[in-house]
Design a protein around this motif. Structure first.
Motif, mmCIF file in Angstrom:
data_model
loop_
_atom_site.group_PDB
_atom_site.id
_atom_site.type_symbol
_atom_site.label_atom_id
_atom_site.label_comp_id
_atom_site.label_asym_id
_atom_site.label_seq_id
_atom_site.Cartn_x
_atom_site.Cartn_y
_atom_site.Cartn_z
ATOM 1 N N LEU A 88 40.408 46.978 30.608
ATOM 2 C CA LEU A 88 41.223 46.221 31.521
ATOM 3 C C LEU A 88 39.876 45.413 30.968
ATOM 4 C CD1 LEU A 88 43.823 47.207 33.563
ATOM 5 C CD2 LEU A 88 44.343 45.823 31.362
ATOM 6 N N THR A 89 39.779 43.667 31.958
ATOM 7 C CA THR A 89 39.258 42.977 31.972
ATOM 8 C C THR A 89 39.400 41.714 33.487
ATOM 9 O OG1 THR A 89 39.672 41.020 30.664
ATOM 10 C CG2 THR A 89 38.085 41.992 29.974
ATOM 11 N N THR A 90 40.686 42.313 33.813
ATOM 12 C CA THR A 90 41.049 41.708 35.041
ATOM 13 C C THR A 90 42.749 42.717 35.798
ATOM 14 O OG1 THR A 90 40.639 39.216 34.516
ATOM 15 C CG2 THR A 90 42.484 40.024 36.461
ATOM 16 N N LEU A 91 41.445 43.273 36.559
ATOM 17 C CA LEU A 91 43.388 44.030 37.275
ATOM 18 C C LEU A 91 42.995 43.683 38.926
ATOM 19 C CD1 LEU A 91 44.019 46.647 37.729
ATOM 20 C CD2 LEU A 91 42.421 47.835 38.141
ATOM 21 N N HIS A 92 44.265 43.195 39.138
ATOM 22 C CA HIS A 92 44.787 43.031 40.616
ATOM 23 C C HIS A 92 45.811 44.432 41.272
ATOM 24 C CE1 HIS A 92 46.027 39.988 43.456
ATOM 25 N NE2 HIS A 92 46.736 40.338 43.527
ATOM 26 N N LYS A 119 36.652 41.092 36.642
ATOM 27 C CA LYS A 119 37.737 41.047 38.057
ATOM 28 C C LYS A 119 38.390 41.842 38.278
ATOM 29 C CE LYS A 119 38.271 36.198 36.811
ATOM 30 N NZ LYS A 119 39.292 34.389 36.196
ATOM 31 N N LEU A 120 38.143 42.062 40.338
ATOM 32 C CA LEU A 120 39.291 43.360 40.950
ATOM 33 C C LEU A 120 39.436 42.780 41.877
ATOM 34 C CD1 LEU A 120 39.998 46.184 40.669
ATOM 35 C CD2 LEU A 120 37.373 46.420 41.557
ATOM 36 N N THR A 121 41.045 43.090 41.984
ATOM 37 C CA THR A 121 41.148 42.265 43.090
ATOM 38 C C THR A 121 41.402 43.550 44.042
ATOM 39 O OG1 THR A 121 41.476 39.878 42.335
ATOM 40 C CG2 THR A 121 42.625 40.993 44.586
ATOM 41 N N LEU A 122 41.488 44.220 45.010
ATOM 42 C CA LEU A 122 42.799 45.155 45.936
ATOM 43 C C LEU A 122 42.431 44.867 47.277
ATOM 44 C CD1 LEU A 122 40.176 48.310 44.844
ATOM 45 C CD2 LEU A 122 41.979 47.654 43.782
ATOM 46 N N TYR A 147 33.740 39.498 39.568
ATOM 47 C CA TYR A 147 34.874 39.119 40.640
ATOM 48 C C TYR A 147 35.310 39.982 41.116
ATOM 49 C CZ TYR A 147 38.274 36.542 43.155
ATOM 50 O OH TYR A 147 39.396 36.343 44.445
ATOM 51 N N LEU A 148 35.004 40.228 42.572
ATOM 52 C CA LEU A 148 35.588 41.280 43.461
ATOM 53 C C LEU A 148 36.181 40.755 44.782
ATOM 54 C CD1 LEU A 148 35.777 44.211 44.065
ATOM 55 C CD2 LEU A 148 33.538 44.252 45.050
#
Length: 154
Positions: A88-92, A119-122, A147-148
């Motif tokens: 993955l390149t983006t994980l939300h 990009k990581l969003t938690l 991006y975090l």
């Protein structure tokens, strides 16, 4: 929902993106029999509302997993380990309910499988670090991360 997915199932191999927003029970009924052999699927977005809770985490892909790059899971009770979370390149991850949130150990495995993550969003992902959790002995390098976004972590 199950009937709609069964109708579309022969065309899954052509899906380039897939977005679904349903109750958890409907997601289980729709996707479990599907197998999801979608080799060109890059973005996948699953949002589950809380109405009917399911008993087990869902395995979204059988042996043939797609080449996902962008994964958004909001309230989706999925199995956190395995091929779903590779490359993955983006994980939300957001709005995980108790019992379905990834553990610290599962997060470590996830991050180790994502060297190209950008990009990581938690967001209210239900992740809490307890004294009993083991500390990872080596830092996990996410050298591509640009991006975090972290909110509501316990």
């Amino acid at each position: 929902m199950k009937h709609v997915v069964e109708f579309l199932k022969p065309e899954i191999y052509r899906w380039g993106s897939f977005k679904i927003h349903v109750h958890c029970k409907a997601l289980e009924l729709a996707l479990k029999p599907c197998g999801m052999a979608a080799p060109i699927l890059h973005p996948l977005s699953i949002r589950c509302s809380e109405s009917e809770r399911i008993e087990d985490r869902l395995v979204l892909f059988d042996d043939e997993r797609p080449d996902l790059r962008d994964l958004h899971l909001v309230g989706a009770p999925v199995v956190w380990t395995g091929p779903l979370l590779h490359n993955l390149t983006t994980l939300h991850l957001a709005d995980c309910e108790d019992g379905f949130c990834p553990s610290v150990e599962e997060l470590i495995v996830i991050f180790e499988a994502l060297p190209a993550l950008q990009k990581l969003t938690l967001d209210d992902a239900g992740i809490s670090v307890r004294a009993a959790d083991q500390v990872h002995p080596e830092p996990i390098r996410l050298q591509e991360l640009e991006y975090l976004h972290l909110t509501s972590l316990d």
